[in-house]
Design an enzyme around this catalytic site. Structure first.
Site, short mmCIF file in Angstrom:
data_model
loop_
_atom_site.label_atom_id
_atom_site.label_comp_id
_atom_site.label_asym_id
_atom_site.label_seq_id
_atom_site.Cartn_x
_atom_site.Cartn_y
_atom_site.Cartn_z
N THR A 116 42.34 39.04 56.60
CA THR A 116 43.45 38.25 56.08
C THR A 116 44.14 39.04 54.98
O THR A 116 43.52 39.83 54.27
CB THR A 116 42.96 36.89 55.54
OG1 THR A 116 42.04 37.09 54.47
CG2 THR A 116 42.32 36.08 56.65
N GLY A 119 48.40 46.85 50.74
CA GLY A 119 47.34 47.10 49.77
C GLY A 119 45.97 47.34 50.37
O GLY A 119 45.81 48.05 51.37
N GLY A 129 43.97 45.34 51.98
CA GLY A 129 43.80 44.84 53.34
C GLY A 129 44.30 45.80 54.38
O GLY A 129 43.64 46.05 55.39
N TYR A 159 42.51 32.99 37.20
CA TYR A 159 42.16 34.07 38.13
C TYR A 159 40.69 34.43 37.99
O TYR A 159 39.97 34.57 39.00
CB TYR A 159 43.03 35.28 37.87
CG TYR A 159 42.72 36.46 38.78
CD1 TYR A 159 43.13 36.45 40.10
CD2 TYR A 159 42.03 37.57 38.30
CE1 TYR A 159 42.84 37.52 40.95
CE2 TYR A 159 41.74 38.65 39.13
CZ TYR A 159 42.14 38.61 40.45
OH TYR A 159 41.85 39.67 41.28
#
Length: 247
Positions: free
Chosen positions: A13, A18, A20, A151
């Site tokens: 996903t 980047g 992924g 975060y």
């Protein structure tokens, strides 16, 4: 080039950019049948061309459960199984405590936490003994950086998922681990450094190995956790941060 993932079905996903995308490229080069997701069609198509090796892009938003259902229905039709899930989609939107609004909470936890739960849950009917799940965490889940408590907390939740799901899935022979990068050479961090004089130098000063991570540094670690080379590693958080968390 080894072929550790020959004919393995791998789902990534947030695979159009980047970490992924870099990870998808490495899986594909090692023989995997790669499926990536992304919200923007143009970026997804560009990524599929870059990955090559028959990679497939499935457009969708992982915070939308119907889109996740569509993703896995496509894979079930194509192959009937999933061997590796890299739940990588996430966001970093630092907001100090006094400025947090409900929308900040919903967006951060919606993508970094809720979407991860259902990305994994909906893959399980297609996963068998020997399946692997790698969750995208961050050293922020351990380091508690100031001004980004939402975060930090979302990534701490990811760490907890790996522990809990290792117990939940042990009888099925499915391993779960977390990859936890530090500052990494992505498009977003490069934009930040370019706009913030001195920021890159300040970050690097805190890294024992003297640089930020390259995309391939993180991708190689993901492939290690997904491979048989880590067959006795479970519930673990692997820091790829140049020593920041440990030192």
């Amino acid at each position: 080039m080894t072929k550790r993932f020959e004919d393995k079905v791998v789902v990534i996903t947030g695979g159009s950019d980047g970490i992924g995308l870099a990870t998808a490229e490495q899986f594909a080069e090692e023989g995997a049948l790669v499926y990536i997701t992304g919200r923007r069609r143009a970026s997804l198509d560009d990524a599929v061309r870059q990955i090559g090796h028959g990679a497939i892009g499935v457009q969708g938003d992982v915070t939308n459960l119907a889109d996740l259902t569509t993703l896995y229905a496509r894979i079930e039709r194509d192959h009937g199984r999933v061997d590796v899930v890299f739940a990588n989609a996430g966001m970093h939107d630092p907001v100090p405590l006094e400025a947090i609004e409900e929308s900040h909470f919903d967006s951060t936890f919606g993508l970094n936490v809720k979407a991860m739960v259902f990305t994994v849950q909906k893959a399980l009917p297609l996963m068998a003994q020997g399946g692997v799940i790698v969750l995208s965490g961050s050293i922020a889940g351990t380091k508690a950086y100031p001004g980004q408590s939402l975060y930090n907390a979302s990534k701490a939740a990811v760490r907890s998922f790996a522990r809990s799901w290792t117990n939940d899935l042990k009888d099925r022979g499915i391993r779960v681990n977390v990859i936890a990068p530090g500052a990494t050479e992505t498009r977003l961090i490069r934009d930040f450094f370019d706009k913030t004089p001195g920021a890159e130098e300040d970050v690097i000063k805190g890294v024992p190995l003297g640089r930020i991570a390259r995309l391939d540094d993180v991708a190689r670690a993901v492939l290690f956790l997904a491979s048989d080379e880590s067959s006795f590693v479970a519930g673990h958080e692997l820091f790829v941060d140049g020593g920041v968390a440990a030192v």
